[in-house]
Scaffold this motif. Structure first.
Motif, PDB file in Angstrom:
ATOM      1  N   UNK A   2       0.988  -0.848   0.009  1.00 23.61           N
ATOM      2  CA  UNK A   2      -0.141  -0.222  -0.175  1.00 23.61           C
ATOM      3  C   UNK A   2       0.735   1.590   0.279  1.00 23.61           C
ATOM      4  N   UNK A   3       2.007   1.143   0.211  1.00 35.32           N
ATOM      5  CA  UNK A   3       2.950   2.173   0.511  1.00 35.32           C
ATOM      6  C   UNK A   3       3.401   2.740  -0.479  1.00 35.32           C
ATOM      7  N   UNK A   4       3.961   1.730  -1.286  1.00 43.30           N
ATOM      8  CA  UNK A   4       4.193   1.900  -2.730  1.00 43.30           C
ATOM      9  C   UNK A   4       4.012   2.121  -3.529  1.00 43.30           C
ATOM     10  N   UNK A   5       2.382   1.536  -3.475  1.00 41.39           N
ATOM     11  CA  UNK A   5       0.980   2.062  -4.295  1.00 41.39           C
ATOM     12  C   UNK A   5       0.917   3.596  -4.099  1.00 41.39           C
ATOM     13  N   UNK A   6       0.544   3.673  -3.412  1.00 40.35           N
ATOM     14  CA  UNK A   6       0.279   5.255  -3.014  1.00 40.35           C
ATOM     15  C   UNK A   6       1.439   6.048  -3.252  1.00 40.35           C
TER      16      UNK A   6
ATOM     17  N   UNK B 268       3.223   9.223 -10.506  1.00 42.29           N
ATOM     18  CA  UNK B 268       1.848   8.633 -11.213  1.00 42.29           C
ATOM     19  C   UNK B 268       1.244  10.461 -11.457  1.00 42.29           C
ATOM     20  N   UNK B 269       0.408  10.645 -10.459  1.00 40.26           N
ATOM     21  CA  UNK B 269      -0.614  11.580 -10.945  1.00 40.26           C
ATOM     22  C   UNK B 269       0.577  13.020 -10.699  1.00 40.26           C
TER      23      UNK B 269
ATOM     24  N   UNK C 159      -4.488  13.379  -5.061  1.00 44.27           N
ATOM     25  CA  UNK C 159      -5.094  13.750  -3.668  1.00 44.27           C
ATOM     26  C   UNK C 159      -6.344  12.174  -3.240  1.00 44.27           C
ATOM     27  N   UNK C 160      -6.082  11.642  -3.512  1.00 49.51           N
ATOM     28  CA  UNK C 160      -6.425  10.826  -3.702  1.00 49.51           C
ATOM     29  C   UNK C 160      -5.283   9.735  -3.069  1.00 49.51           C
TER      30      UNK C 160
END
Length: 336
Positions: free
Chosen positions: A19-23, A29-30, A158-159
């Protein structure tokens, strides 16, 4: 018990790291998508979509040797410091990274897509990627495309619980010290930036070059881009708001409707005992939320159970709970 606890921690640890890496990947990416929206669709056409980068585009027209992303740094860093001094805000690592990464990516992309320093300073769309992305004759399309891409990038940031700073900080300062609603404060900031762009770009104040007669029309494209960006950010964060809220009042026991909701829709509802104000007769009121696609089926089933039932269908702006979205955590950013 201790062994079970240790086992649970080990099982949860990989998911937490993932989850940390994905965040963090989502933030990068954003920021990249956001920067690309400006570089390819907004900056070369002098569209001013409000905020920090809108003001940066205007200033680049006055000082072409300084890139839009560099002006972004000049705004963002002082604003981040002001947020700590005036708002007492604790700057999270995510916000710091997003605020500093976006202008960096913007400058790097700009230097890669223009062949010469002169083209880079002019942000000449005819030389953007060798001229294959010149959309000078399609300003409405580039305005909407750029706004959507910027909105998607901002929404992803923001997500993942970050923000690129900028005009949001100004809005919060105006809300705290001048008692102006946050949404109105952002509107005022964007309006000021668009007017600034109209004066500099539209009427050519401070420019040695002759300004074409239609340059002031760019302000209308700027207003369109501001609206599209805000709607896209809200959609990316919250999704489409198509849930429907139904109140069903009947003096019959609508068992068939109950079974339809529980079994066919695989949902639940709240049954409220009520009475008619005029008749004083006891009635049953059902309170339920369904998706837009399910409304027709529910109304048909209500008619089968009680053709004289009183039914109200309205939009559910946000729905939280089991089977829907989770309630936001403390300090979680919301689009509206």
């Amino acid at each position: 018990m201790e062994n079970i606890s240790l086992l649970a921690k080990r099982l949860c640890a990989p998911a937490t790291r993932l989850d940390w890496w994905l965040s963090w990947s989502g933030i990068v990416l954003g920021c990249t998508i956001l920067a690309a929206g400006f570089v390819f669709f907004i900056n070369p056409y002098n569209i001013v979509p409000g905020g920090v980068y809108g003001a940066s585009i205007v200033l680049h027209n006055l000082f072409p040797s300084i890139q839009v992303g560099t002006f972004g740094y000049m705004f963002d860093i002082p604003l981040l410091i002001l947020s700590v001094i005036l708002l007492g805000a604790k700057l999270g690592a995510r916000t710091l990274v997003a605020a500093l990464l976006t202008p960096f990516i913007m400058n790097v992309l700009s230097s890669l897509v223009y062949p010469t320093r002169e083209a880079l300073e002019q942000l000449d769309p005819a030389q953007l990627l060798g001229g294959c992305m010149d959309m000078t004759n399609h300003l409405m399309l580039t305005c909407i495309m750029g706004a959507v891409i910027i909105g998607v990038g901002s929404g992803i940031v923001v997500r993942n619980q970050a923000t690129t700073g900028g005009s949001d900080i100004i809005g919060m300062i105006m809300q705290k010290y001048f008692h102006i609603r946050f949404s109105n404060a952002i509107l005022m900031v964007d309006a000021f930036v668009v007017c600034f762009g109209l004066v500099v770009i539209g009427f050519g104040v401070g420019s040695e070059d002759e300004v074409s007669h239609s340059s002031w029309h760019l302000s209308f494209y700027s207003l369109i881009s501001i609206f599209v960006i805000s709607r896209t950010i809200a959609y990316v964060i919250s999704g489409s708001k198509e849930d429907k809220l139904l109140f069903v009042i009947s003096d019959k026991n609508m068992t068939a409707l109950h079974q339809f909701i529980l079994q066919d829709l695989d949902r639940t509802a709240t049954c409220i005992k009520s009475s008619g104000l005029y008749s004083g007769q006891e009635k049953e009121m059902l309170f339920l939320v369904v998706s837009r696609k399910e409304v027709t089926g529910v109304k048909q089933k209500i008619k089968e159970a009680d053709p004289r039932a009183f039914v109200v269908v309205t939009d559910a702006y946000d729905t939280f709970g089991e089977g829907w979205k989770q309630l936001p955590s403390a300090g979680e950013l919301q689009p509206e």
